[in-house]
Write an enzyme that holds these catalytic residues in place. Structure first.
Site, PDB file in Angstrom:
ATOM      1  CE1 TYR A  24      42.352  46.452  36.144  1.00  0.00           C
ATOM      2  CE2 TYR A  24      44.272  45.970  37.511  1.00  0.00           C
ATOM      3  CZ  TYR A  24      42.957  46.402  37.384  1.00  0.00           C
ATOM      4  OH  TYR A  24      42.262  46.789  38.494  1.00  0.00           O
ATOM      5  N   GLY A  94      35.570  37.425  40.262  1.00  0.00           N
ATOM      6  CA  GLY A  94      34.373  37.301  41.085  1.00  0.00           C
ATOM      7  C   GLY A  94      33.915  35.871  41.281  1.00  0.00           C
ATOM      8  N   GLY A  96      35.961  33.544  42.686  1.00  0.00           N
ATOM      9  CA  GLY A  96      36.732  32.970  43.779  1.00  0.00           C
ATOM     10  C   GLY A  96      38.075  32.414  43.366  1.00  0.00           C
ATOM     11  CG  ASN A 125      44.741  47.217  41.221  1.00  0.00           C
ATOM     12  OD1 ASN A 125      43.525  47.088  41.248  1.00  0.00           O
ATOM     13  ND2 ASN A 125      45.537  46.301  40.703  1.00  0.00           N
ATOM     14  CE1 TYR A 132      45.990  40.495  46.217  1.00  0.00           C
ATOM     15  CE2 TYR A 132      46.686  42.753  45.851  1.00  0.00           C
ATOM     16  CZ  TYR A 132      46.563  41.453  45.412  1.00  0.00           C
ATOM     17  OH  TYR A 132      47.025  41.108  44.172  1.00  0.00           O
ATOM     18  CD  GLU A 141      49.251  52.430  55.525  1.00  0.00           C
ATOM     19  OE1 GLU A 141      49.362  53.358  56.336  1.00  0.00           O
ATOM     20  OE2 GLU A 141      48.169  51.933  55.183  1.00  0.00           O
TER      21      GLU A 141
END
Length: 161
Positions: A24, A94, A96, A125, A132, A141
């Protein structure tokens, strides 16, 4: 939601899930871990890696994982958890399960008095980043992750003093 601690018989499916995650992330060629390595890291004499698995609804089928280890904050004076991998197979997203895996680690941090739960995510991503942020996580950052690996690690380790 069914999340539990990893067991030795989970290792083969966990290696498969790590490879799915690597694919992925467009880095499948970098996923070299063997079942023997993962088993030793999780269940050896002095384990330094820990894990939880997510189970498909109403079954014992492992469909997700969280692999993590302890780090330490010198500024806060407490341990924390570094989440190395969080992954749920596509057919179970999806539901949970990813949220429950992350929540389980947050609960562990709170119970043990750890000051933080942190991880890295690839800049592209956006589904994970949105997930998140929805959990209340904030990006670091002002920080850049650095890594020595492979030949660079070997060269630097062998550099003259």
């Amino acid at each position: 939601m069914s999340v539990r601690r990893v067991r030795p018989d989970d290792v083969p499916v966990m290696v498969r899930l790590v490879r799915e995650l690597a694919a992925y992330e467009k880095a499948e060629h970098q996923a070299l871990m063997t079942e023997e390595q993962l088993s030793a890291a999780l269940f050896g004499e002095r384990p330094a890696l820990f894990g939880h698995v997510a189970l498909a609804d109403g079954s014992d089928e492992v469909v997700g994982l969280a692999l993590w280890f302890l780090n330490f904050s010198t500024w806060r004076g407490t341990h924390g958890v570094y989440l190395e991998d969080l992954y749920v197979s596509p057919g179970h997203r999806g539901t949970g399960l990813g949220r429950e895996l992350l929540r389980t680690l947050a609960e562990l941090c709170v119970e043990r008095g750890y000051s933080r739960l942190e991880w890295a995510v690839l800049d592209w991503n956006t589904p994970s980043i949105d997930f998140y942020r929805a959990a209340g996580a904030v990006p670091m950052e002002d920080w850049t992750v650095f890594r020595l690996t492979g030949n660079a690690l070997d060269r630097f380790a062998g550099a003259l003093r």
